[in-house]
Enzyme design. Structure first.
Site, mmCIF file in Angstrom:
data_model
loop_
_atom_site.group_PDB
_atom_site.id
_atom_site.type_symbol
_atom_site.label_atom_id
_atom_site.label_comp_id
_atom_site.label_asym_id
_atom_site.label_seq_id
_atom_site.Cartn_x
_atom_site.Cartn_y
_atom_site.Cartn_z
ATOM 1 N N SER A 152 3.404 -5.160 0.549
ATOM 2 C CA SER A 152 4.516 -4.828 -0.337
ATOM 3 C C SER A 152 5.804 -4.968 0.467
ATOM 4 O O SER A 152 5.755 -5.013 1.710
ATOM 5 C CB SER A 152 4.347 -3.378 -0.817
ATOM 6 O OG SER A 152 5.556 -2.870 -1.323
ATOM 7 N N TYR A 165 3.004 5.772 -0.463
ATOM 8 C CA TYR A 165 2.844 4.321 -0.671
ATOM 9 C C TYR A 165 3.445 3.557 0.504
ATOM 10 O O TYR A 165 2.848 2.608 1.032
ATOM 11 C CB TYR A 165 3.527 3.947 -1.983
ATOM 12 C CG TYR A 165 3.371 2.510 -2.422
ATOM 13 C CD1 TYR A 165 2.242 2.102 -3.127
ATOM 14 C CD2 TYR A 165 4.367 1.564 -2.162
ATOM 15 C CE1 TYR A 165 2.114 0.785 -3.559
ATOM 16 C CE2 TYR A 165 4.248 0.254 -2.590
ATOM 17 C CZ TYR A 165 3.116 -0.134 -3.292
ATOM 18 O OH TYR A 165 2.982 -1.444 -3.719
HETATM 19 N N1 NAP Z 1 3.605 -4.612 -9.151
HETATM 20 C C1 NAP Z 1 4.410 -4.729 -8.108
HETATM 21 O O1 NAP Z 1 5.640 -4.852 -8.226
HETATM 22 C C2 NAP Z 1 3.842 -4.748 -6.720
HETATM 23 C C3 NAP Z 1 4.694 -5.016 -5.648
HETATM 24 C C4 NAP Z 1 4.191 -5.056 -4.364
HETATM 25 C C5 NAP Z 1 2.852 -4.845 -4.149
HETATM 26 N N2 NAP Z 1 2.026 -4.573 -5.198
HETATM 27 C C6 NAP Z 1 0.618 -4.363 -4.892
HETATM 28 O O2 NAP Z 1 -0.176 -5.284 -5.623
HETATM 29 C C7 NAP Z 1 -1.442 -4.677 -5.912
HETATM 30 C C8 NAP Z 1 -1.744 -4.765 -7.409
HETATM 31 O O3 NAP Z 1 -0.689 -4.135 -8.103
HETATM 32 P P1 NAP Z 1 -0.528 -4.308 -9.690
HETATM 33 O O4 NAP Z 1 0.882 -4.062 -9.979
HETATM 34 O O5 NAP Z 1 -1.155 -5.576 -10.132
HETATM 35 O O6 NAP Z 1 -1.409 -3.035 -10.187
HETATM 36 P P2 NAP Z 1 -2.137 -2.748 -11.592
HETATM 37 O O7 NAP Z 1 -1.603 -3.654 -12.653
HETATM 38 O O8 NAP Z 1 -2.062 -1.275 -11.782
HETATM 39 O O9 NAP Z 1 -3.662 -3.159 -11.298
HETATM 40 C C9 NAP Z 1 -4.405 -2.444 -10.331
HETATM 41 C C10 NAP Z 1 -5.808 -3.010 -10.239
HETATM 42 O O10 NAP Z 1 -6.535 -2.284 -9.222
HETATM 43 C C11 NAP Z 1 -7.719 -1.694 -9.791
HETATM 44 N N3 NAP Z 1 -7.962 -0.415 -9.108
HETATM 45 C C12 NAP Z 1 -7.087 0.607 -8.937
HETATM 46 N N4 NAP Z 1 -7.680 1.613 -8.250
HETATM 47 C C13 NAP Z 1 -8.949 1.204 -7.967
HETATM 48 C C14 NAP Z 1 -10.046 1.796 -7.284
HETATM 49 N N5 NAP Z 1 -9.978 3.017 -6.743
HETATM 50 N N6 NAP Z 1 -11.191 1.076 -7.182
HETATM 51 C C15 NAP Z 1 -11.292 -0.157 -7.725
HETATM 52 N N7 NAP Z 1 -10.283 -0.776 -8.370
HETATM 53 C C16 NAP Z 1 -9.121 -0.095 -8.493
HETATM 54 C C17 NAP Z 1 -7.420 -1.563 -11.281
HETATM 55 O O11 NAP Z 1 -8.576 -1.560 -12.084
HETATM 56 P P3 NAP Z 1 -9.232 -0.150 -12.651
HETATM 57 O O12 NAP Z 1 -8.113 0.676 -13.154
HETATM 58 O O13 NAP Z 1 -10.231 -0.565 -13.670
HETATM 59 O O14 NAP Z 1 -9.905 0.447 -11.477
HETATM 60 C C18 NAP Z 1 -6.617 -2.860 -11.521
HETATM 61 O O15 NAP Z 1 -7.493 -3.961 -11.649
HETATM 62 C C19 NAP Z 1 -1.368 -3.235 -5.377
HETATM 63 O O16 NAP Z 1 -1.929 -3.198 -4.075
HETATM 64 C C20 NAP Z 1 0.119 -2.981 -5.300
HETATM 65 O O17 NAP Z 1 0.467 -2.016 -4.345
HETATM 66 C C21 NAP Z 1 2.484 -4.508 -6.481
#
Ligand code: NAP
Length: 261
Positions: A152, A165
């Site tokens: 991130s 985080y």
């Molecule tokens: N969105 C942003 O702006 C952003 C920016 C920088 C970095 N990131 C990083 O990118 C990654 C994905 O983010 P996103 O925004 O795509 O999140 P998201 O839309 O909330 O999706 C999260 C995914 O992770 C799974 N998950 C969460 N907890 C879990 C657990 N304990 N075991 C197994 N699966 C789990 C969820 O499925 P279930 O709920 O079914 O478990 C879902 O498939 C994260 O690491 C986040 O920190 C995001």
């Protein structure tokens, strides 16, 4: 050693199998699409079997049923991780691992409970250690593999109300380097991709907040939120032979955010 620039693209992932944690939606799903587009077979993963299955069916209709499979386990639970990875490896090796599953918790550090702190650290950092070392055991045995940890801008920078985080994502850079120190000699490359502010379910409340939205647009030199599809190219590069001498690095895909003050 052959040149990386031969008629076959060094980015081609045909014949490789990738596990992308948290690929049932958001950034993980977009990464899965990019890997499938580059020729890899991809395992769709999450905790909700229903969402994982629905995502896999949609991808299979686009990329073919043979290219997509599923697994369901909680990345924070060691026994589930070991069982989930063993279930996958029973039908073939995992050549590429993308540690993407993660969550956010927003609250000033003076108020945040130890339970919430530990939930974030466990989901965003300990998970990459657990899934990473479980999958790496097979990779090390075969002498080849690529791991990409999704970091991130908080891998480099802090912001109020997201202390756990920030600590976890800073830790992911250290973990990426530590894995490199121990596994690079065994043919396993470990890198990170650090997305900027990307429009997903995780960030929808921020997109909907006019003050935060204006801050993101003003603070990002590219002048826009990132889309999940912006992240896949860097992951394909780091998963493929095109990056065969790259390990221990974090690539920021953030529209320039961490390059400017
Ligand atoms: N969105 C942003 O702006 C952003 C920016 C920088 C970095 N990131 C990083 O990118 C990654 C994905 O983010 P996103 O925004 O795509 O999140 P998201 O839309 O909330 O999706 C999260 C995914 O992770 C799974 N998950 C969460 N907890 C879990 C657990 N304990 N075991 C197994 N699966 C789990 C969820 O499925 P279930 O709920 O079914 O478990 C879902 O498939 C994260 O690491 C986040 O920190 C995001």
């Amino acid at each position: 050693m052959s040149s990386p620039f031969e008629p076959t693209s060094p980015f081609d992932l045909t014949g490789r199998r990738a596990l992308v944690t948290g690929s049932s939606r958001g950034i993980g799903l977009a990464i899965a699409r990019s890997l499938l587009g580059a020729g890899a077979q991809v395992v769709i993963h999450g905790r909700s079997a229903e969402t994982v299955q629905a995502t896999a069916v949609a991808l299979a209709s686009q990329f073919g049923a043979d290219a997509v499979s599923t697994v369901v386990f909680d990345v924070t639970d060691e026994q589930s991780v070991v069982e989930g990875v063993a279930e996958l490896e029973a039908s073939g090796p995992i050549d590429i691992l993308v540690n993407n599953a993660g969550l956010q918790h927003r609250e000033p550090m003076l108020q945040v409970s130890v339970e919430d702190w530990e939930r974030v650290i466990r989901t965003d950092l300990t998970s990459a250690f657990l899934v990473g070392r479980t999958v790496a055991r097979g990779m090390i045995g075969r002498g080849t593999g690529a791991i990409v940890n999704i970091c991130s801008v908080q891998t480099d920078l802090a912001r109020p109300t997201i202390g756990a985080y920030t600590a976890a994502k800073h830790g992911l850079r250290g973990l990426t380097r530590a894995m490199t120190a121990e596994w690079a000699g065994s043919g396993v490359r470990v890198n990170g991709v650090a997305p900027g502010y990307i429009r997903t379910e995780l960030t929808q409340p921020l997109v909907d907040d006019p003050v935060f939205n204006a801050w993101v647009l003003g603070r990002t030199p590219a002048g826009r939120w990132g889309e999940p599809e912006d992240i896949g190219g860097a992951v394909v590069w780091l998963a493929s032979d095109a990056s065969r001498f790259v390990t221990g690095q974090v690539v920021f895909v953030d529209g320039g955010m961490t390059a400017v003050v």
